[in-house]
Scaffold this motif. Structure first.
Motif, PDB file in Angstrom:
ATOM      1  N   LEU A  22       0.676  -1.394  -0.050  1.00  0.00           N
ATOM      2  CA  LEU A  22       0.065  -0.145  -0.073  1.00  0.00           C
ATOM      3  C   LEU A  22       0.778   1.155  -0.080  1.00  0.00           C
ATOM      4  N   LEU A  76     -12.449  -5.035   1.114  1.00  0.00           N
ATOM      5  CA  LEU A  76     -11.449  -4.123   0.997  1.00  0.00           C
ATOM      6  C   LEU A  76     -10.239  -4.904   1.637  1.00  0.00           C
ATOM      7  N   LEU A  77     -10.311  -5.431   2.561  1.00  0.00           N
ATOM      8  CA  LEU A  77      -9.004  -6.123   3.072  1.00  0.00           C
ATOM      9  C   LEU A  77      -8.576  -7.316   2.327  1.00  0.00           C
ATOM     10  N   ALA A  89      -6.805  -5.631  -0.708  1.00  0.00           N
ATOM     11  CA  ALA A  89      -5.519  -5.433  -0.800  1.00  0.00           C
ATOM     12  C   ALA A  89      -4.482  -6.581  -0.319  1.00  0.00           C
ATOM     13  N   ARG A  91      -6.350   5.303   3.000  1.00  0.00           N
ATOM     14  CA  ARG A  91      -7.539   4.798   3.751  1.00  0.00           C
ATOM     15  C   ARG A  91      -7.268   3.468   4.136  1.00  0.00           C
ATOM     16  N   ASP A  92      -6.876   2.626   3.242  1.00  0.00           N
ATOM     17  CA  ASP A  92      -6.826   1.125   3.322  1.00  0.00           C
ATOM     18  C   ASP A  92      -5.755   0.673   4.440  1.00  0.00           C
ATOM     19  N   ARG A 105      -7.417   5.960  -1.764  1.00  0.00           N
ATOM     20  CA  ARG A 105      -7.532   4.600  -1.205  1.00  0.00           C
ATOM     21  C   ARG A 105      -6.616   3.770  -0.557  1.00  0.00           C
TER      22      ARG A 105
END
Length: 312
Positions: free
Chosen positions: A116, A240-241, A244, A137-138, A134
């Motif tokens: 990330l 989301l997790l 990623a 945020r993640d 994004r």
């Protein structure tokens, strides 16, 4: 809606209310039951779906039926001996191993955060604002979720007004309500700043980049980089997790939002935290809840037994 109805509705969580409503509809419409129900009809209902629905789903259905009868002033048929015996028998005939989320190991946390960081750097260089937001945020969500042991609903309920972060020092986060806070008393959580994988710095960088001053901490972001006024829904944390993790090259199908909580608990336990301190930090009320989250090596004690004695 009257003030009385408003407060009565607030006493039950939205998810619980929806689940109970669906359970009552299932009993009446799909199975064809009548309300108020008898103990015999509830027992037959359990038998009808014993091999089809999970134990947890059947427990939810019983809770919904109990709540309906209590709220309407009728005797609760789910407490009858015949219902209890049938449910006990279903447990014996249909034993199911409880599914648990894969704990996010520290090396995988390091890997996804590094990825990330790379995404954020590339997006900043190419002036891709949506991708930059994004990534930031993640990163903040994953690090806060891990080091604070938050559930997905707690992460999504965080409000900027309830957060105080100091770079290089720590962060305090007030959560007005959560799954374990049955009385809605709220609780303030504290987390220190770290030398690496720091949730405090990640939070500050996200808030500054998004120019947020109030409202939900974690929000949706559209393709143009516009932020939603609403906070993320708890159900959106899992995809989301997983997304990623997959971008970082980690197989993610067994990970859920609980993986952050279980990952921290496993790391803390292996790092020597005593159970009382861990329970206090995460917010577990009883030993049973804590042990469900801990990833313990069952052969650790056997390895010590197998050690050769030191000769005197």
């Amino acid at each position: 809606m009257s003030e009385l109805d408003r407060y009565l509705q607030a006493a039950t969580r939205d998810n619980t209310r929806r689940s109970y409503r669906a359970a009552i509809e299932h009993f009446e419409v799909q199975w064809g039951g009548f309300l108020p129900a008898t103990a015999d009809s509830v027992a037959r209902y359990l038998v009808a779906y014993a091999g089809e629905l999970s134990i947890n789903t059947l427990k939810l259905r019983l809770s919904a039926l109990a709540q309906w009868h209590n709220s309407q002033g009728f005797a609760d048929p789910t407490k009858a001996p015949v219902v209890r015996q049938v449910f006990k028998g279903i447990r014996a005939v249909h034993p199911v191993r409880e599914k648990q989320a894969e704990p996010l190991q520290l090396q995988h946390l390091e890997r996804v955060i590094a990825w990330l960081d790379g995404e954020a750097a590339a997006a900043r260089g190419d002036e891709r604002q949506a991708d930059l937001l994004r990534a930031l945020r993640d990163r903040a969500l994953i690090l806060l979720g891990f080091w604070r042991g938050f559930r997905s609903d707690e992460l999504c309920r965080l409000q900027i007004e309830h957060v105080q972060a100091s770079a290089g020092s720590g962060i305090s986060l007030y959560v007005p309500r959560s799954k374990s806070d049955r009385d809605n008393l709220g609780r303030t959580f504290h987390t220190p700043a770290l030398q690496r994988l720091c949730p405090v710095q990640a939070y500050i960088e996200w808030i500054n980049a998004a120019a947020l001053v109030r409202g939900p901490v974690f929000r949706g972001i559209d393709r143009w980089g516009h932020l939603s006024e609403q906070g993320l829904h708890a159900n959106s944390v899992i995809p989301l997790l997983r997304q990623a993790l997959e971008r970082a090259g980690i197989a993610a199908e067994h990970y859920t939002s609980h993986s952050l909580r279980r990952g921290f608990a496993t790391w803390a336990h292996r790092s020597g935290w005593d159970l009382k301190s861990l329970m206090s930090y995460v917010g577990w009320k009883d030993m049973k809840s804590a042990m469900r989250y801990l990833e313990v090596n069952p052969f650790m004690g056997m390895a010590r037994i197998d050690e050769k004695p030191v000769r005197q």
